[in-house]
Design a protein around this motif. Structure first.
Motif, short mmCIF file in Angstrom:
data_model
loop_
_atom_site.label_atom_id
_atom_site.label_comp_id
_atom_site.label_asym_id
_atom_site.label_seq_id
_atom_site.Cartn_x
_atom_site.Cartn_y
_atom_site.Cartn_z
N ALA A 105 44.56 24.66 65.04
CA ALA A 105 44.53 25.26 63.70
C ALA A 105 45.69 24.77 62.86
CB ALA A 105 44.56 26.78 63.81
N THR A 106 46.88 24.74 63.44
CA THR A 106 48.06 24.28 62.71
C THR A 106 47.91 22.83 62.29
OG1 THR A 106 49.47 25.83 63.91
CG2 THR A 106 50.57 23.97 62.84
N ASN A 107 47.50 21.99 63.21
CA ASN A 107 47.32 20.57 62.90
C ASN A 107 46.27 20.37 61.81
OD1 ASN A 107 49.21 19.88 64.84
ND2 ASN A 107 47.68 19.51 66.42
N PHE A 108 45.18 21.10 61.91
CA PHE A 108 44.10 20.97 60.92
C PHE A 108 44.57 21.40 59.53
CE2 PHE A 108 40.30 22.47 58.67
CZ PHE A 108 39.54 21.32 58.71
N ILE B 184 47.13 32.28 66.32
CA ILE B 184 47.33 31.56 65.05
C ILE B 184 48.30 32.33 64.15
CG2 ILE B 184 46.19 30.85 62.90
CD1 ILE B 184 43.71 30.20 64.66
N ASN B 185 48.17 33.66 64.14
CA ASN B 185 49.03 34.50 63.31
C ASN B 185 50.39 34.78 63.94
OD1 ASN B 185 47.18 34.72 61.21
ND2 ASN B 185 46.14 36.42 62.21
N ALA C 100 45.82 27.52 68.86
CA ALA C 100 46.64 27.69 67.66
C ALA C 100 47.15 26.34 67.17
CB ALA C 100 47.81 28.64 67.95
N ASP C 101 47.45 25.43 68.10
CA ASP C 101 47.89 24.08 67.71
C ASP C 101 46.80 23.34 66.95
OD1 ASP C 101 50.40 24.42 68.83
OD2 ASP C 101 49.87 23.43 70.72
#
Length: 118
Positions: A7-10, A35-36, A4-5
């Protein structure tokens, strides 16, 4: 992306709101939920969900492919990602890869899942 990190960073760096998870979902079937913001299952539930996910993939290949060797080749590729869910991914992958029959494959898979039992 496998966390999830990631995805958040991207999404923050690229200023986008949607992403494609791709093979990351094989490495972490719980990635979309993470992620959600959905809670991650406890180890016992995770083990059960991973077993069910594996069984569905294995069954789908069995229906479409002819013979163990074809199915096994596809499952080796699947396990190259899926084994990352286990405490000892290389050990799990090695046993699965070496399987030469349905019975040996089932034993290797069973041994991999026993890594979660404590």
């Amino acid at each position: 992306m496998t966390t999830a990190d990631d995805a958040t960073n991207f999404t923050e760096q690229e200023n986008i709101s949607t992403i494609m998870i791709g093979r990351g979902i094989l490495q972490n079937p719980f990635l979309a939920g993470e992620i959600n913001g959905t809670s991650v299952p406890d180890p016992k539930e995770k083990n059960q969900l991973l077993r069910e996910f594996h069984a569905e993939v294995y069954s789908a290949y069995a229906e479409r492919l002819n013979g163990f060797s074809h199915q096994h080749m596809r499952m080796i590729k699947f396990w190259s990602y899926f084994s990352e869910n286990f405490p000892e991914p290389r050990k799990a992958m090695k046993k699965v890869k070496k399987a030469t029959s349905d019975a040996k494959y089932d034993a290797a898979v069973g041994e991999a899942f026993r890594q979660f039992e404590w």
